[in-house]
Design a protein around this motif. Sequence first.
Motif, PDB file in Angstrom:
ATOM      1  N   VAL A 284       0.853  -1.205   0.000  1.00 64.81           N
ATOM      2  CA  VAL A 284       0.000   0.000   0.000  1.00 64.81           C
ATOM      3  C   VAL A 284       0.886   1.253   0.000  1.00 64.81           C
ATOM      4  O   VAL A 284       0.638   2.209  -0.736  1.00 64.81           O
ATOM      5  N   VAL A 285       1.945   1.215   0.793  1.00 64.22           N
ATOM      6  CA  VAL A 285       2.856   2.368   0.848  1.00 64.22           C
ATOM      7  C   VAL A 285       3.549   2.545  -0.512  1.00 64.22           C
ATOM      8  O   VAL A 285       3.625   3.648  -1.054  1.00 64.22           O
ATOM      9  N   GLU A 286       4.007   1.434  -1.084  1.00 64.29           N
ATOM     10  CA  GLU A 286       4.692   1.515  -2.391  1.00 64.29           C
ATOM     11  C   GLU A 286       3.769   2.053  -3.477  1.00 64.29           C
ATOM     12  O   GLU A 286       4.196   2.854  -4.311  1.00 64.29           O
ATOM     13  N   ALA A 287       2.495   1.618  -3.448  1.00 64.85           N
ATOM     14  CA  ALA A 287       1.543   2.105  -4.458  1.00 64.85           C
ATOM     15  C   ALA A 287       1.356   3.611  -4.310  1.00 64.85           C
ATOM     16  O   ALA A 287       1.297   4.344  -5.314  1.00 64.85           O
ATOM     17  N   ALA A 288       1.312   4.088  -3.068  1.00 66.56           N
ATOM     18  CA  ALA A 288       1.154   5.535  -2.841  1.00 66.56           C
ATOM     19  C   ALA A 288       2.413   6.274  -3.292  1.00 66.56           C
ATOM     20  O   ALA A 288       2.336   7.381  -3.839  1.00 66.56           O
ATOM     21  N   GLU A 289       3.582   5.660  -3.100  1.00 61.61           N
ATOM     22  CA  GLU A 289       4.838   6.304  -3.517  1.00 61.61           C
ATOM     23  C   GLU A 289       4.929   6.422  -5.043  1.00 61.61           C
ATOM     24  O   GLU A 289       5.639   7.282  -5.552  1.00 61.61           O
ATOM     25  N   ARG A 290       4.204   5.545  -5.763  1.00 57.08           N
ATOM     26  CA  ARG A 290       4.223   5.611  -7.237  1.00 57.08           C
ATOM     27  C   ARG A 290       3.327   6.717  -7.773  1.00 57.08           C
ATOM     28  O   ARG A 290       3.334   6.990  -8.966  1.00 57.08           O
ATOM     29  N   LEU A 291       2.485   7.338  -6.907  1.00 56.76           N
ATOM     30  CA  LEU A 291       1.522   8.353  -7.385  1.00 56.76           C
ATOM     31  C   LEU A 291       2.252   9.619  -7.816  1.00 56.76           C
ATOM     32  O   LEU A 291       3.284   9.965  -7.269  1.00 56.76           O
TER      33      LEU A 291
END
Length: 291
Positions: A284-291
């Motif tokens: 979840v954190v990684e997906a947010a970092e890709r935004l």
Amino acid sequence: MTAVRIDGVATAATVRGELVDRIAALKARGIHPGLGTLLVGADPGSLSYVAGKHRDSLELGIESVRVDLPETATADEVRAAIIGLNENPAVTGYIIQLPLPAGLDENAMLELMDPAKDADGLHPMNLGRLVLGVAGELHSPLPCTPAGIVEMLRRYGVEIAGKRVVVVGRGLTVGRPLGLLMTRKGIDATVVLAHSRTVDLADEVRRADIVIAAVGVPGLIKADWVKPGAAVLDVGITRVLNAETGKAKLIGDVDPGVAEVAGFLSPVPGGVGPMTRAMLMSNVVEAAERL
Ligand code: NAP
């Protein structure tokens, strides 16, 4: 017990601790990571897993959105809930809690997810990227249980490269993607993927340096099947209800006697389960970092 206990609870706490600064950095950029869950029905195991995922989110300051549908939900209602999560800006990553009730096509539902929000790494686009990505960095989420297993082995210093790994069970969430992950360049295991039609499972397991049991048959893996010193990770979970207390006990696929033969043992409960949840938080954190 002679085996070193691979402690999933402690390792998961370490992994979660490593996310704290990354979450703070995201918030400083105005990005608030948010976990969504879609649960259909009231399977006791699934209810408990979903509750645990929301507890972890709360502890880390990750927003969470929970969508629960009844066992009787139609395919159209489930599809509408998935589209809703795809469109909800508060949800940066979400999961569909599996298994879905009989009659709902799991693969078709997974395919409807926005791959960028797929926190379990089970959308065909992300599984496809895992198939294509035999080497180099992967910029897509990995399925949480396989990723957690590799992380536990690494953190306990269990050598994987060149080792013979026997994965028992070819299910979507563990066995199938685990073989793909462990044979990537840089991890370099030699993997045997066993299942109910495997001839002489005991012999396959006896030849393994690392055994991953992801079946759901209590005590399937016996002590005399295990090579002395091998690393054994129990993934299978069977819930047995105690009629007197009304509480469920979790039983793994690995017979307790294996602790006297193996070099490392990750038990049920307290092993791969907590790590799976920690890897979900990480996705979840990684997906947010890709935004
Ligand atoms: P699944 O899709 O039902 O797969 C079970 C696999 O076990 C199948 O490939 C099946 O073979 C194989 N199998 C069944 N009986 C066998 C036997 N006697 N010998 C050898 N193989 C046998 O289940 P799953 O979703 O992969 O999950 C597997 C287990 O892991 C379950 O107990 C589940 O609760 C647990 N799990 C735990 C976590 C965690 O975080 N700890 C996460 C996911 C799953 P066939 O394909 O030939 O039928």
